[in-house]
Motif scaffolding. Structure first.
Motif, PDB file in Angstrom:
ATOM      1  N   ALA A  37     -29.028  27.050 -17.667  1.00  0.00           N
ATOM      2  CA  ALA A  37     -28.557  26.717 -16.320  1.00  0.00           C
ATOM      3  C   ALA A  37     -27.270  27.468 -15.986  1.00  0.00           C
ATOM      4  CB  ALA A  37     -28.345  25.212 -16.185  1.00  0.00           C
ATOM      5  N   VAL A  38     -26.321  27.488 -16.918  1.00  0.00           N
ATOM      6  CA  VAL A  38     -25.051  28.181 -16.682  1.00  0.00           C
ATOM      7  C   VAL A  38     -25.290  29.688 -16.587  1.00  0.00           C
ATOM      8  CG1 VAL A  38     -22.751  28.689 -17.614  1.00  0.00           C
ATOM      9  CG2 VAL A  38     -23.662  26.361 -17.751  1.00  0.00           C
ATOM     10  N   TYR A  39     -26.184  30.212 -17.427  1.00  0.00           N
ATOM     11  CA  TYR A  39     -26.479  31.646 -17.371  1.00  0.00           C
ATOM     12  C   TYR A  39     -27.017  32.016 -15.997  1.00  0.00           C
ATOM     13  CZ  TYR A  39     -27.699  36.347 -18.681  1.00  0.00           C
ATOM     14  OH  TYR A  39     -27.741  37.716 -18.721  1.00  0.00           O
ATOM     15  N   GLU A  40     -27.948  31.227 -15.503  1.00  0.00           N
ATOM     16  CA  GLU A  40     -28.545  31.517 -14.200  1.00  0.00           C
ATOM     17  C   GLU A  40     -27.504  31.438 -13.080  1.00  0.00           C
ATOM     18  OE1 GLU A  40     -31.939  29.581 -11.371  1.00  0.00           O
ATOM     19  OE2 GLU A  40     -32.383  29.724 -13.506  1.00  0.00           O
ATOM     20  N   ALA A  41     -26.610  30.466 -13.172  1.00  0.00           N
ATOM     21  CA  ALA A  41     -25.606  30.271 -12.120  1.00  0.00           C
ATOM     22  C   ALA A  41     -24.491  31.312 -12.168  1.00  0.00           C
ATOM     23  CB  ALA A  41     -24.998  28.871 -12.238  1.00  0.00           C
ATOM     24  N   GLU A  42     -24.053  31.678 -13.362  1.00  0.00           N
ATOM     25  CA  GLU A  42     -22.859  32.523 -13.508  1.00  0.00           C
ATOM     26  C   GLU A  42     -23.147  33.973 -13.872  1.00  0.00           C
ATOM     27  OE1 GLU A  42     -19.982  31.592 -12.533  1.00  0.00           O
ATOM     28  OE2 GLU A  42     -20.461  29.474 -12.282  1.00  0.00           O
ATOM     29  N   LYS A  43     -24.334  34.262 -14.396  1.00  0.00           N
ATOM     30  CA  LYS A  43     -24.686  35.624 -14.839  1.00  0.00           C
ATOM     31  C   LYS A  43     -23.573  36.235 -15.701  1.00  0.00           C
ATOM     32  CE  LYS A  43     -28.624  36.014 -12.501  1.00  0.00           C
ATOM     33  NZ  LYS A  43     -29.150  34.680 -12.514  1.00  0.00           N
ATOM     34  N   PRO A  44     -23.266  35.610 -16.848  1.00  0.00           N
ATOM     35  CA  PRO A  44     -22.188  36.137 -17.698  1.00  0.00           C
ATOM     36  C   PRO A  44     -22.517  37.516 -18.258  1.00  0.00           C
ATOM     37  CG  PRO A  44     -23.424  34.469 -18.876  1.00  0.00           C
ATOM     38  CD  PRO A  44     -23.934  34.464 -17.462  1.00  0.00           C
ATOM     39  N   ASP A  45     -21.464  38.241 -18.619  1.00  0.00           N
ATOM     40  CA  ASP A  45     -21.620  39.579 -19.180  1.00  0.00           C
ATOM     41  C   ASP A  45     -22.007  39.523 -20.655  1.00  0.00           C
ATOM     42  OD1 ASP A  45     -20.748  41.198 -16.846  1.00  0.00           O
ATOM     43  OD2 ASP A  45     -18.947  39.986 -17.115  1.00  0.00           O
ATOM     44  N   ALA A  46     -21.650  38.420 -21.320  1.00  0.00           N
ATOM     45  CA  ALA A  46     -21.995  38.244 -22.732  1.00  0.00           C
ATOM     46  C   ALA A  46     -22.078  36.750 -23.037  1.00  0.00           C
ATOM     47  CB  ALA A  46     -20.956  38.909 -23.629  1.00  0.00           C
TER      48      ALA A  46
END
Length: 128
Positions: A41-50
């Motif tokens: 969920a956080v990955y989808e919302a924030e699109k982190p670089d790593a």
């Protein structure tokens, strides 16, 4: 540094330690998740670089979360963190798209090196 980093670990103390290491190295955009479901969920919302992701977690383990993230974003940069003795899981993680892995317990410089290497690969700066 403006790179977004996601820390995924079910142990609050481990997330706090990793956040401290990254903050001291100059990273300011650090996100946290306590399990694989939150990680996705956080990955989808924030699109982190790593992403720094533990393997053993409740609800959805790190391998399942890795597969889900890589399915949605084939360019995702994920570094797995695991305890000694999980060699089979580490192998599965790498085969599932993990860029690297770090064995716990680790030293702060190992975390920084893994993140910087991962970010270099994301930018295409490492052609090895």
């Amino acid at each position: 540094m403006q790179n977004k980093i996601l820390i995924v670990d079910d142990a609050l103390f481990m997330r706090a330690m990793l956040k401290k290491i990254l903050s001291e190295a100059g990273y300011t955009q650090i996100f946290e998740a306590a399990n694989g479901v939150e990680a996705c969920a956080v990955y989808e919302a924030e699109k982190p670089d790593a992403v720094l992701m533990d393997i053993s977690m409740p609800e959805m383990n790190g391998i399942e979360a890795l597969k889900s993230i890589v399915k949605e974003d084939p360019d995702a940069v994920v570094v797995m963190c695991s305890a000694v003795g999980q060699e089979a899981m580490i192998l599965e993680a790498v085969q599932s798209g993990a860029l690297d892995f770090i064995v716990k317990p680790f030293k702060p410089e190992q975390i920084i090196q893994a993140v910087e290497t991962a970010l270099g690969k994301k930018r295409g700066g490492d052609n090895t």
